[in-house]
Scaffold this motif. Sequence first.
Motif, PDB file in Angstrom:
ATOM      1  N   VAL A  54       3.300  -2.517   5.649  1.00 38.92           N
ATOM      2  CA  VAL A  54       3.381  -3.846   6.253  1.00 38.92           C
ATOM      3  C   VAL A  54       4.637  -3.997   7.125  1.00 38.92           C
ATOM      4  O   VAL A  54       4.693  -4.862   7.993  1.00 38.92           O
ATOM      5  N   TYR A  77      -0.554   1.870   3.640  1.00 38.20           N
ATOM      6  CA  TYR A  77      -0.135   1.728   2.236  1.00 38.20           C
ATOM      7  C   TYR A  77      -0.024   0.230   1.986  1.00 38.20           C
ATOM      8  O   TYR A  77       1.008  -0.389   2.221  1.00 38.20           O
ATOM      9  N   GLY A  78      -1.130  -0.383   1.546  1.00 34.99           N
ATOM     10  CA  GLY A  78      -1.185  -1.829   1.350  1.00 34.99           C
ATOM     11  C   GLY A  78      -2.573  -2.315   1.694  1.00 34.99           C
ATOM     12  O   GLY A  78      -3.331  -1.626   2.397  1.00 34.99           O
ATOM     13  N   VAL A  79      -2.904  -3.496   1.199  1.00 37.08           N
ATOM     14  CA  VAL A  79      -4.244  -4.016   1.475  1.00 37.08           C
ATOM     15  C   VAL A  79      -4.294  -4.790   2.784  1.00 37.08           C
ATOM     16  O   VAL A  79      -5.258  -4.698   3.541  1.00 37.08           O
ATOM     17  N   GLY A  80      -3.241  -5.578   3.075  1.00 36.94           N
ATOM     18  CA  GLY A  80      -3.239  -6.395   4.292  1.00 36.94           C
ATOM     19  C   GLY A  80      -3.007  -5.525   5.514  1.00 36.94           C
ATOM     20  O   GLY A  80      -2.150  -4.640   5.511  1.00 36.94           O
ATOM     21  N   LEU A 103      -3.970  -3.372  -6.254  1.00 33.69           N
ATOM     22  CA  LEU A 103      -2.842  -4.307  -6.347  1.00 33.69           C
ATOM     23  C   LEU A 103      -3.251  -5.725  -6.714  1.00 33.69           C
ATOM     24  O   LEU A 103      -2.409  -6.632  -6.751  1.00 33.69           O
ATOM     25  N   ARG A 243       0.202 -13.889   3.440  1.00 35.91           N
ATOM     26  CA  ARG A 243       1.066 -13.470   4.537  1.00 35.91           C
ATOM     27  C   ARG A 243       1.869 -14.676   4.993  1.00 35.91           C
ATOM     28  O   ARG A 243       1.366 -15.810   5.006  1.00 35.91           O
ATOM     29  N   HIS A 290       8.813 -10.399  -1.245  1.00 33.10           N
ATOM     30  CA  HIS A 290       7.539  -9.664  -1.090  1.00 33.10           C
ATOM     31  C   HIS A 290       7.337  -8.665  -2.235  1.00 33.10           C
ATOM     32  O   HIS A 290       7.236  -7.457  -2.010  1.00 33.10           O
ATOM     33  N   SER A 293       3.054  -6.523  -5.093  1.00 39.69           N
ATOM     34  CA  SER A 293       2.519  -5.264  -5.641  1.00 39.69           C
ATOM     35  C   SER A 293       3.600  -4.403  -6.275  1.00 39.69           C
ATOM     36  O   SER A 293       3.347  -3.236  -6.608  1.00 39.69           O
ATOM     37  N   MET A 302      -1.266   2.595  -5.283  1.00 39.08           N
ATOM     38  CA  MET A 302      -1.444   2.382  -3.840  1.00 39.08           C
ATOM     39  C   MET A 302      -1.270   3.697  -3.087  1.00 39.08           C
ATOM     40  O   MET A 302      -2.022   4.006  -2.158  1.00 39.08           O
TER      41      MET A 302
HETATM   42  C1  DGY Z   1      -0.247  -5.643   0.803  1.00 38.65           C
HETATM   43  O1  DGY Z   1      -0.738  -4.677   0.229  1.00 38.65           O
HETATM   44  O2  DGY Z   1      -0.777  -6.167   1.778  1.00 38.65           O
HETATM   45  C2  DGY Z   1       1.033  -6.159   0.264  1.00 38.65           C
HETATM   46  O3  DGY Z   1       1.406  -7.338   0.844  1.00 38.65           O
HETATM   47  C3  DGY Z   1       2.103  -5.104   0.448  1.00 38.65           C
HETATM   48  O4  DGY Z   1       2.020  -4.612   1.688  1.00 38.65           O
END
Ligand code: DGY
Length: 324
Positions: A54, A77-80, A103, A243, A290, A293, A302
């Motif tokens: 991110v 590496y992250g969902v968003g 996460l 976010r 932040h 996760s 992750m």
């Molecule tokens: C996500 O995985 O999007 C978390 O915010 C960490 O990047």
Amino acid sequence: MSRPKILITRKWPEAVEQALAARFDVTFNDSDQPMDAAALCDAMQTHDAVLPTVTDPLGAEVFAGLDAPRCKLLANYGVGVSHIDLAAAQAAGMTVTNTPDVLSDCTADIAMTLLLTVARRAGEGEREVRAGAWTGWRPTHLVGRKVSGMTLGIVGFGRIGREMARRAHHGFGMKILVQNRSAVPQDVLDEFGAEQVADLAALLPRVDALSLHCPGGAENRHLIGATALEAMQPGAFVINTARGEVVDETALVASIKAGHLGGAGLDVFEGEPNLNPVLLDCPNLVLLPHLGSATTETREAMGHCAMDNVLAYFDGTTPPNAVR
Ligand code: DGY
């Protein structure tokens, strides 16, 4: 055959870095400093895959600087993925993957932490004790709001939103109201005793607390602004683990300071890690860096999830978490 050359943009958990090194020709970022646009561009020119996070803004301008890039995979590496211009990545011939599911529990845990902390004034209390300013128990000291039994509004009923609902409903006996782009199947709503409402306008006046679990990006920028905040009940709380851009931070602080909103808990910020200074001068605001996760279990999961995507891609199969 030579091993695919991949670059990870930040330091990852040791165990995953070792697993990657066993399978790929890996460029590590030992300094753990965020890479700038020029360095990201260069990485995409010289590596078969780049594994960003991110903290790597991959906007259209970064892709515009590329010339026949070697990179074919961005394994986030992250969902968003709102920090990646997906259309520009696709136009540059790159597949984008993310790390969903692994996460959800920990991000929902942090959302609940924020709600409890702000409603029960735990941040204020902790600061008071550490400052040596606590004068002892009294009936009117740092009185907060009861969390058990609240009505909770959840915006975005994906995996994380559902985990938040599970905790809130089954752990704290909350009534759950849901606002989601698409219709949520009735059996899923029933699992959490939840009711889906038509839109945000129908949700806001009915909730004691609002927890945001929708995507970020331009489509949801300042979804929770002055108008939305005015529509909430006096004393209600806003929790953001989605976010930063989803909340208009200036309007949020203005509403709290005007005595309308009861407070807020934020784990994400517009322009993070640079904070809007108004946030720092508002007592009923809980601020976390932040951490959604940030557990050993989840950060390793992750990494393994991102690695599975890279392995699948270079094995010639569809990565399990390709973002469409
Ligand atoms: C996500 O995985 O999007 C978390 O915010 C960490 O990047």
